[in-house]
Design an enzyme around this catalytic site. Structure first.
Site, PDB file in Angstrom:
ATOM      1  N   ASP A  73      11.381 -28.378  16.999  1.00  0.00           N
ATOM      2  CA  ASP A  73      10.862 -28.895  16.134  1.00  0.00           C
ATOM      3  C   ASP A  73       9.507 -28.545  15.181  1.00  0.00           C
ATOM      4  OD1 ASP A  73       9.038 -29.783  17.960  1.00  0.00           O
ATOM      5  OD2 ASP A  73       8.616 -31.752  16.758  1.00  0.00           O
ATOM      6  N   CYS A  80       0.888  -1.228   0.126  1.00  0.00           N
ATOM      7  CA  CYS A  80      -0.132   0.023  -0.027  1.00  0.00           C
ATOM      8  C   CYS A  80       1.005   0.988  -0.077  1.00  0.00           C
ATOM      9  CB  CYS A  80      -1.071   0.047   1.316  1.00  0.00           C
ATOM     10  SG  CYS A  80       0.059   0.042   2.819  1.00  0.00           S
ATOM     11  N   ASP A 114      12.710 -27.331  23.443  1.00  0.00           N
ATOM     12  CA  ASP A 114      11.419 -27.560  23.478  1.00  0.00           C
ATOM     13  C   ASP A 114      11.056 -28.898  23.953  1.00  0.00           C
ATOM     14  OD1 ASP A 114       8.362 -27.113  22.594  1.00  0.00           O
ATOM     15  OD2 ASP A 114       8.953 -28.599  20.903  1.00  0.00           O
TER      16      ASP A 114
END
Length: 802
Positions: free
Chosen positions: A691, A16, A497
């Site tokens: 992962d 834009c 994690d």
């Protein structure tokens, strides 16, 4: 000199007028930018840049949030022999205002250039060629090819020089080995004739096997850009010319200086050729990992065409072809099994020796080894699109990377050759002023030219990266970013994690507790709703209810981080955690909450079911730890590293799993944004291993991001390194390897710098006033050749690292 370029860049994120205004304001702040126009319709930016590097323009646009789309070109380069060559090519490339960055790798003989799309790859190759180093473009979509190895050609040149140099050396230096040889020789042949024969032999050595030193070195010297070949050409050429004058026009020299050094000129060339041959052999061994990977894919395969089995070259096979795979045969290309089942050895991908069971619908990878079963599979990828080709490409890209430690080498080598030439001139002047004569002065000056070795400095870093990343590929560790090697070596804390990384990533429903309904009713309603869910826990409910007839669910709506709502058989269901119940104003059942809390304390994830506003059931879902997880954590502790777990799972669940594994810092209930905050608080020397899609921001933000290869593509693409298997012990291998590579690099750099610092003054003659020897140019040539071979040989020790 002013460098001006008209740039036309594509910026896909401009959507834009406001975006265009942001880009225009950011670029206008740069000096030297004029004729700037930003078009949101075409998503293009046009400008004139005067003395403003494309690198700065690209950085400013990226910081503004609108990165420019730049092109990448790779070149194969001939004729590079030292760090000076490498630096000269890089400066020639980055001197073009349309080039953002250029990385030239001496070990791989390649360059990778990021540049404006308007600048063609052929134009870049011409820039390098015009600098004196013939370059060709490596096609971007071509399957990787084995690295060039020029050892055979160098071996022929060395042996030719050796055959010519041995009689020359014996006639001049044989008297030191065989007493009285010179007296008997000169009694048979006049000394003048012997010198003429020596001159002819030396001339053949210099003009034949040693010709490239002169064509390349003198050409570089005339361009005002001397390099290693220039030093060899000047040194051996000076020794030859001085000796030729002493032979053909002795009256031009004082009587005490009428000596010949033809043997020095020839031996210098012969020894340096020997060094380069040994270096090329060693570099060929350094690239052996690439060769081995590429050799895994067979050249031919059996394809079914019109119902008949035909053996054809793999480069003639297209996507969709059906291939027959015999027992014990290697898979030719990536595909999906359509018939049969059996074991496939994927150790070349994962580093794991245990074969994997494959059956119809499972994928197979080119280069892996079939077991005892005959299989049929449909080809899904060929050429550069195969997993094996992408692995080779990743390794090549990592090998071409520039580590931060390279900056020091670049600063030294940029001025190294000119400084050595200046020291040689200074040596000549000092020996003429204080030495016994012209001959000794020339010998000292030549020794300085010959003994200096920018080759060892130039090879110190890239050859270690080359061997290290190749070894990593053999261990199932791919370094997507070369600098990950250096960052991993300095890591202080490794954060993981939980789900899919330290655990199997496949939770199962281990317990059900209900209030007012049966377990089967609770499971049937919950599984019906979960059919429409993409949450990882949904598969656990569906697996437990696989033999049930599940009704259809309507109005299924997911609530991020809390659960979901649905309508099943006229009942309004809420499935989620306690926060979801509290947010909906549901009064929890005390017994079910107690059950859920007990399950969470054991590492399970509790999920609650609300039916028509009544808390009706509590499920316990457990995700078993990977068998190797505890060993991984223990090994990291033995290496002096701290460990952490950053999980989106409930804090109690995360704590239970982390405590069992022996992790130092455990945090659960984290959103992706929370993980970013925690990683930022860990300092720069951190590693994050994950992962999933939700791990991608953390992988990108971490000091070093390591993705489990069994994870999602987006996680792998944002990581610095990838473990091809799901085994977290790959993290230990990656860090061990990175430490070995950096230790090897520092050893190489110490040798390269210490060698020059110690021996260049000796060649200048600093020991002579104290009764020490004057260094012979021949000894200098031998030492110089040995220094490069030593550096490459030291790097080859990394082939057994990890």
């Amino acid at each position: 000199m002013t460098k001006t370029a008209d740039l036309d860049l594509s910026v896909p994120d401009i959507n834009c007028a406001a975006c265009a205004g942001t880009v225009e304001r950011a670029l206008s702040a740069l000096p030297g930018i004029s004729k700037l126009s930003v078009n949101p319709a075409t998503k293009r930016v046009h400008m004139r840049a005067e003395d403003t590097p494309l690198r700065d323009i690209s950085d400013v646009m990226e910081k503004a949030g609108y990165p420019a789309q730049l092109a990448t070109t790779r070149l194969e380069i001939d004729g590079m022999h030292c760090a000076s060559c490498q630096g000269r090519i890089e400066r020639a490339l980055t001197g073009n205002p349309q080039v953002a960055s250029a990385q030239v790798n001496l070990a791989t003989q390649q360059a990778q250039i990021t540049h404006a799309p308007a600048l063609s790859a052929q134009a870049l190759a011409q820039v390098v060629t015009d600098t004196g180093y013939p370059a060709t473009v490596i096609e971007p979509n071509a399957a990787p090819t084995a690295p060039k190895n020029e050892a055979s050609a160098l071996r022929r040149r060395f042996l030719t020089a050796l055959v010519l140099t041995v009689p020359l050396f014996l006639t001049e230096m044989g008297g030191h080995i065989i007493p009285g040889l010179h007296d008997r020789l000169y009694a048979l042949v006049p000394m003048q004739v012997v010198w003429i024969v020596q001159m002819l032999l030396a001339l053949v050595v210099l003009a034949g096997p040693g010709r490239k030193f002169f064509t390349t070195g003198l050409s570089a010297l005339m361009r005002g850009a001397p390099e290693m070949n220039s030093l060899v050409a000047l040194g051996s050429g000076a020794a030859f010319l001085f000796s030729a004058v002493a032979t053909l026009a002795p009256s031009l020299l004082p009587p005490e200086s009428r000596h010949v050094y033809f043997e020095a000129a020839a031996v210098i060339v012969t020894l340096i050729l020997m060094g380069r041959w040994l270096e090329a052999r060693a570099k060929g061994q350094a690239g052996a990992a690439i060769h081995k990977l590429m050799d895994l894919a067979p050249d031919t395969a059996t394809v079914l065409r019109n119902g008949k089995a035909v053996r054809i070259p793999t480069d003639k096979i297209v996507t969709g072809d059906l291939l027959l795979l015999a027992a014990g045969e290697r898979v030719a290309l990536d595909g999906v099994i359509t018939e049969g089942s059996g074991h496939i050895d994927e150790s070349m991908l994962t580093g794991e020796p245990v074969a994997v069971v494959k059956s119809s619908g499972d994928s197979v990878t080119g280069g892996t080894l079939n077991g005892a079963s005959a299989l049929t599979y449909r080809v899904t990828a060929t050429g550069a699109d195969t997993v094996l080709s992408r692995i080779v490409t990743l390794v090549e890209q990592a090998q071409a990377a520039r580590l931060p430690v390279q900056a020091l080498v670049d600063k030294v080598t940029r001025v190294f050759v000119p400084v050595i030439m200046a020291l040689s001139v200074l040596t000549l002047m000092l020996w003429l002023a204080f030495g016994p004569g012209l001959a000794q002065a020339i010998v000292a000056a030549v020794a300085v030219l010959i003994i200096a070795c920018p080759c060892a400095m130039g090879l110190a870093v890239p050859v270690s990266i080359m061997v290290g990343t190749g070894r990593g590929a053999q261990l199932g560790v791919l370094f997507r970013q070369g600098d990950a090697l250096q960052k991993l070596a300095s890591a202080r804390i490794v954060a993981f994690d939980k789900t899919g990384t330290l655990t199997e990533g496949r939770p199962t429903v281990t317990d059900i507790r209900t209030a007012g309904i049966t377990e089967d009713q609770a499971l049937r309603l919950t599984a019906a709703a979960e059919v429409r869910s993409e949450h990882p826990l949904a598969a656990a409910f569906l697996a437990r209810a696989q033999n049930m007839d599940l009704p259809a669910a309507q109005d299924v709506t997911a609530q991020a981080g809390r659960g979901m709502t649905a309508r099943v058989e006229g009942h309004n269901l809420l499935i989620g955690n306690l926060k979801a119940l509290e947010a909906a104003g549901i009064t929890p059942d005390a017994g079910l909450v107690a059950h859920a809390t007990a399950a969470a304390n054991q590492g399970a994830t509790p999920v609650h079911l609300v039916i028509d506003g009544r808390h009706s059931a509590s499920f316990a879902l457990a995700d078993a730890e990977r068998p190797e997880a505890a060993d991984t954590i223990a090994a990291l502790h033995d290496m002096g590293l701290k460990t952490a777990m950053l999980s989106g799972d409930m804090p109690a669940t995360a704590k239970a799993v982390g405590t069992r594994l022996g992790i130092d810092q455990i945090q659960g209930g984290l959103t992706p944004e929370d993980k970013l905050t925690v990683i930022g608080q860990m300092g720069a020397d951190n590693v994050f291993v994950g992962d999933g899609i939700n791990d991608a921001p953390a992988l990108a933000a971490a000091g070093t991001g390591i993705a489990i290869g069994t994870g999602t593509d987006i996680a792998i693409q944002t990581a610095d390194a990838v473990l091809m298997s799901g085994d977290p012990r790959g993290v230990v291998r990656a860090i061990t390897l990175s430490r070995a590579v950096m230790r090897n690099i520092y050893q190489n750099l110490f040798w390269a710098f210490a060698y020059n610092v110690a021996l260049v003054p000796v060649a200048m003659g600093v020991l002579v006033p104290f009764g020490g020897p004057q260094m012979s140019p021949m000894l200098g040539a031998g030492a110089m050749a040995f220094s490069s071979v030593f550096v490459v040989g030291n790097a080859l020790r990394l082939r057994k690292a990890g």
